[in-house]
Design a protein around this motif. Structure first.
Motif, mmCIF file in Angstrom:
data_model
loop_
_atom_site.group_PDB
_atom_site.id
_atom_site.type_symbol
_atom_site.label_atom_id
_atom_site.label_comp_id
_atom_site.label_asym_id
_atom_site.label_seq_id
_atom_site.Cartn_x
_atom_site.Cartn_y
_atom_site.Cartn_z
ATOM 1 N N ILE A 33 1.256 -1.428 0.523
ATOM 2 C CA ILE A 33 -0.035 0.018 -0.218
ATOM 3 C C ILE A 33 0.965 1.173 -0.103
ATOM 4 C CG2 ILE A 33 -2.078 1.009 1.088
ATOM 5 C CD1 ILE A 33 -2.833 -1.236 2.491
ATOM 6 N N ILE A 34 1.699 1.503 0.821
ATOM 7 C CA ILE A 34 2.565 2.414 0.996
ATOM 8 C C ILE A 34 3.378 2.757 -0.247
ATOM 9 C CG2 ILE A 34 2.790 2.563 3.001
ATOM 10 C CD1 ILE A 34 5.618 1.763 3.285
ATOM 11 N N ASN A 35 4.243 1.616 -1.456
ATOM 12 C CA ASN A 35 4.468 1.900 -2.411
ATOM 13 C C ASN A 35 3.602 2.512 -3.101
ATOM 14 O OD1 ASN A 35 7.266 1.376 -0.803
ATOM 15 N ND2 ASN A 35 7.210 -0.917 -0.561
ATOM 16 N N GLN A 36 2.627 2.481 -2.968
ATOM 17 C CA GLN A 36 2.111 2.515 -4.615
ATOM 18 C C GLN A 36 1.858 3.115 -5.524
ATOM 19 O OE1 GLN A 36 -1.890 1.049 -5.222
ATOM 20 N NE2 GLN A 36 -0.594 -0.837 -4.623
ATOM 21 N N SER A 37 1.909 3.663 -6.549
ATOM 22 C CA SER A 37 2.760 4.828 -6.548
ATOM 23 C C SER A 37 1.665 5.981 -7.317
ATOM 24 C CB SER A 37 2.067 4.369 -9.145
ATOM 25 O OG SER A 37 0.755 3.888 -9.387
ATOM 26 N N TYR A 38 0.666 6.221 -7.068
ATOM 27 C CA TYR A 38 -0.077 6.941 -6.216
ATOM 28 C C TYR A 38 -0.190 6.986 -4.644
ATOM 29 C CZ TYR A 38 -4.594 9.791 -6.246
ATOM 30 O OH TYR A 38 -5.602 11.462 -7.055
ATOM 31 N N LYS A 39 0.094 8.859 -4.400
ATOM 32 C CA LYS A 39 0.921 8.731 -3.631
ATOM 33 C C LYS A 39 -0.281 9.470 -2.275
ATOM 34 C CE LYS A 39 4.641 6.865 -4.484
ATOM 35 N NZ LYS A 39 5.459 6.260 -4.120
ATOM 36 N N GLU A 40 -1.146 10.244 -2.944
ATOM 37 C CA GLU A 40 -2.371 10.785 -2.117
ATOM 38 C C GLU A 40 -3.153 9.446 -1.111
ATOM 39 O OE1 GLU A 40 -2.540 14.375 -1.421
ATOM 40 O OE2 GLU A 40 -0.766 14.265 -2.493
ATOM 41 N N LEU A 41 -2.381 8.769 0.043
ATOM 42 C CA LEU A 41 -3.060 8.238 0.203
ATOM 43 C C LEU A 41 -3.271 8.636 2.081
ATOM 44 C CD1 LEU A 41 -1.370 4.978 -0.939
ATOM 45 C CD2 LEU A 41 -3.543 6.237 -1.849
ATOM 46 N N GLU A 42 -4.783 8.326 2.235
ATOM 47 C CA GLU A 42 -4.766 7.956 3.835
ATOM 48 C C GLU A 42 -4.819 6.683 4.347
ATOM 49 O OE1 GLU A 42 -7.249 10.408 7.231
ATOM 50 O OE2 GLU A 42 -8.440 9.232 5.631
ATOM 51 N N GLY A 85 -12.933 2.459 11.509
ATOM 52 C CA GLY A 85 -11.846 3.321 10.228
ATOM 53 C C GLY A 85 -12.902 3.922 9.009
ATOM 54 N N LEU A 86 -13.936 4.274 8.763
ATOM 55 C CA LEU A 86 -14.887 5.235 7.896
ATOM 56 C C LEU A 86 -15.350 5.881 8.798
ATOM 57 C CD1 LEU A 86 -17.261 2.305 6.612
ATOM 58 C CD2 LEU A 86 -15.752 3.505 5.321
ATOM 59 N N ASN A 87 -15.042 5.875 10.536
ATOM 60 C CA ASN A 87 -15.565 7.108 11.006
ATOM 61 C C ASN A 87 -14.549 8.274 11.194
ATOM 62 O OD1 ASN A 87 -17.565 5.922 12.106
ATOM 63 N ND2 ASN A 87 -16.859 5.387 14.048
ATOM 64 N N ILE A 88 -13.193 7.860 10.956
ATOM 65 C CA ILE A 88 -12.039 8.671 11.392
ATOM 66 C C ILE A 88 -11.731 9.703 9.397
ATOM 67 C CG2 ILE A 88 -11.488 8.509 13.238
ATOM 68 C CD1 ILE A 88 -9.288 7.424 11.245
ATOM 69 N N ALA A 89 -12.094 8.343 8.541
ATOM 70 C CA ALA A 89 -11.693 8.174 7.002
ATOM 71 C C ALA A 89 -11.923 9.818 6.915
ATOM 72 C CB ALA A 89 -12.329 7.565 6.102
ATOM 73 N N SER A 90 -10.976 10.307 5.979
ATOM 74 C CA SER A 90 -11.239 11.821 5.105
ATOM 75 C C SER A 90 -10.678 11.708 3.737
ATOM 76 C CB SER A 90 -9.949 12.512 6.102
ATOM 77 O OG SER A 90 -8.182 12.578 5.417
ATOM 78 N N GLY A 91 -10.156 10.882 3.543
ATOM 79 C CA GLY A 91 -10.639 10.970 1.973
ATOM 80 C C GLY A 91 -11.216 11.230 0.689
ATOM 81 N N SER A 92 -11.711 11.266 0.045
ATOM 82 C CA SER A 92 -12.844 11.329 -0.906
ATOM 83 C C SER A 92 -12.856 10.774 -1.830
ATOM 84 C CB SER A 92 -12.746 12.951 -2.206
ATOM 85 O OG SER A 92 -11.856 13.905 -2.006
ATOM 86 N N TYR A 93 -12.597 9.443 -2.097
ATOM 87 C CA TYR A 93 -12.390 7.961 -2.118
ATOM 88 C C TYR A 93 -12.424 6.737 -0.841
ATOM 89 C CZ TYR A 93 -13.940 9.098 -6.808
ATOM 90 O OH TYR A 93 -14.141 10.063 -7.589
ATOM 91 N N ILE A 94 -12.928 6.186 -1.088
ATOM 92 C CA ILE A 94 -12.420 5.183 0.097
ATOM 93 C C ILE A 94 -12.371 3.717 -0.764
ATOM 94 C CG2 ILE A 94 -13.317 3.977 2.185
ATOM 95 C CD1 ILE A 94 -13.271 7.020 2.320
ATOM 96 N N GLY A 95 -11.298 2.941 -0.133
ATOM 97 C CA GLY A 95 -10.724 1.857 -0.604
ATOM 98 C C GLY A 95 -10.486 1.019 0.527
#
Length: 342
Positions: A33-42, A85-95
């Motif tokens: 997960i941390i090595n994803q090419s997409y970096k805007e992750l929480e 996890g959903l209670n604190i998630a701040s992203g516009s998308y959820i995985g």
């Protein structure tokens, strides 16, 4: 600023990972997960009362990468962990990722690009259970689907896992996973997929599933799992049938007979699976109460079709005791030839 404008500027993805006693696999999962090419992750790790070193591993990664958030809670189960996890998630998308699995390096880059280009509410990929080397990514394997067509595909493949899906946060809104259920993914997806306008499916296995015998869905067959599965498959039918018969959305212009058939077929396949499982685990039902109930449910929901499974036809026409004889003969055959009955 509207949500869609915010998404175009800086679309953060919150990835929720419930963790319970997976020290053997956890580092591979988090690294993927941390090595994803997409970096805007929480990256939200919820340690669900692990008694091994999983909690320590979570803490290590939170110090190593400031995108990693850790919650430690008493053991309450996977659904509770995901909900926190959903209670604190701040992203516009959820995985979602399960902590004994891992993902391909471009999974979330590919899925967020797909979602943004086509303005999708849900983007989805396929899943790999083999561990074999993958072919090159083929962009021709993308399908932009209506809700009805996406449901048909999911019912055919029974791929209800939330881990293969990227959800626009506003679509799942205040939805939460039901507690103490083994079919929580199916219930969550069926509750939320009718809310979507468009769904994109990328038929490439970016998600790698590890068959872990200690996992919730791989545990030994028992009556709790049986009861949960039967109630869940009827929930799926009750939730989706109005969508097929045009009684939910006025924008749907006609009855979808193909979807109705898929829903009925899904229900029968699930009933049939558990009818066979109870016969393979007959000590759970020595007085035949559950098998008689399933036999009645199969009879009540049976419909004739060209592609009906051979065992389903037997289950419909044979008595409970006669079908048990068939399964016992089948068990003997598989024991002799050392093959898998399912």
């Amino acid at each position: 600023m509207t949500e869609k404008q915010a998404i175009k500027i800086d679309p953060k993805i919150s990835i929720i990972v419930p963790v319970y006693n997976v020290e053997k696999y956890l580092e591979k999962c988090i690294d993927s997960i941390i090595n994803q090419s997409y970096k805007e992750l929480e990256i939200i790790l919820i340690n669900d009362g692990s008694i091994d070193k999983s909690g320590e591993i979570c803490n290590y990664y939170s110090k190593k990468d400031n995108r990693v958030l850790v919650i430690h809670q008493e053991n309450q189960g996977q659904s509770s962990a995901r909900n926190n996890g959903l209670n604190i998630a701040s992203g516009s998308y959820i995985g979602f990722v399960d902590s004994d699995d891992w993902i391909e390096p471009d999974m979330y880059k590919t899925m967020i690009d797909l979602a943004l280009v086509h303005d999708l509410d849900i983007a989805e990929c396929s899943i790999d259970v083999s561990g074999k080397k993958k072919n090159e990514i083929d962009k021709r394997n993308i399908e932009i689907e209506t809700v009805r067509n996406a449901i048909k595909r999911i019912l055919k493949t029974t791929q209800f896992s939330v881990c293969t899906k990227l959800f626009r946060k506003s679509v799942i809104a205040n939805s939460r996973f039901l507690l103490n259920r083994t079919s929580e993914d199916a219930l969550f997806v069926v509750n939320n997929i009718p809310k979507a306008n468009k769904i994109g499916f990328y038929n490439f296995p970016f998600y790698n599933y590890r068959p872990n015998p200690q996992g919730t869905t791989k545990s030994q067959y028992n009556l709790k799992r049986f009861d949960d599965a039967i109630s869940s498959c009827f929930f799926v039918k009750e939730r989706l049938m109005p969508l097929a018969t045009n009684s939910i959305e006025s924008s749907l212009s006609s009855i979808d007979h193909e979807l109705i058939t898929e829903i009925k077929g899904f229900l029968l396949r699930e009933l049939m699976f558990h009818y066979k499982m109870l016969n393979y685990n007959s000590t759970l039902d020595h007085n035949y109460i559950h098998r008689k109930r399933l036999k009645q449910l199969i009879n009540d929901n049976y419909f004739k079709g060209e592609n009906q499974d051979f065992y389903l036809r037997l289950a419909y026409y044979l008595s409970v005791n006669s079908f048990e004889v068939v399964i016992n003969l089948n068990k003997l055959k598989h024991r002799l030839f050392k093959t898998n009955p399912f």
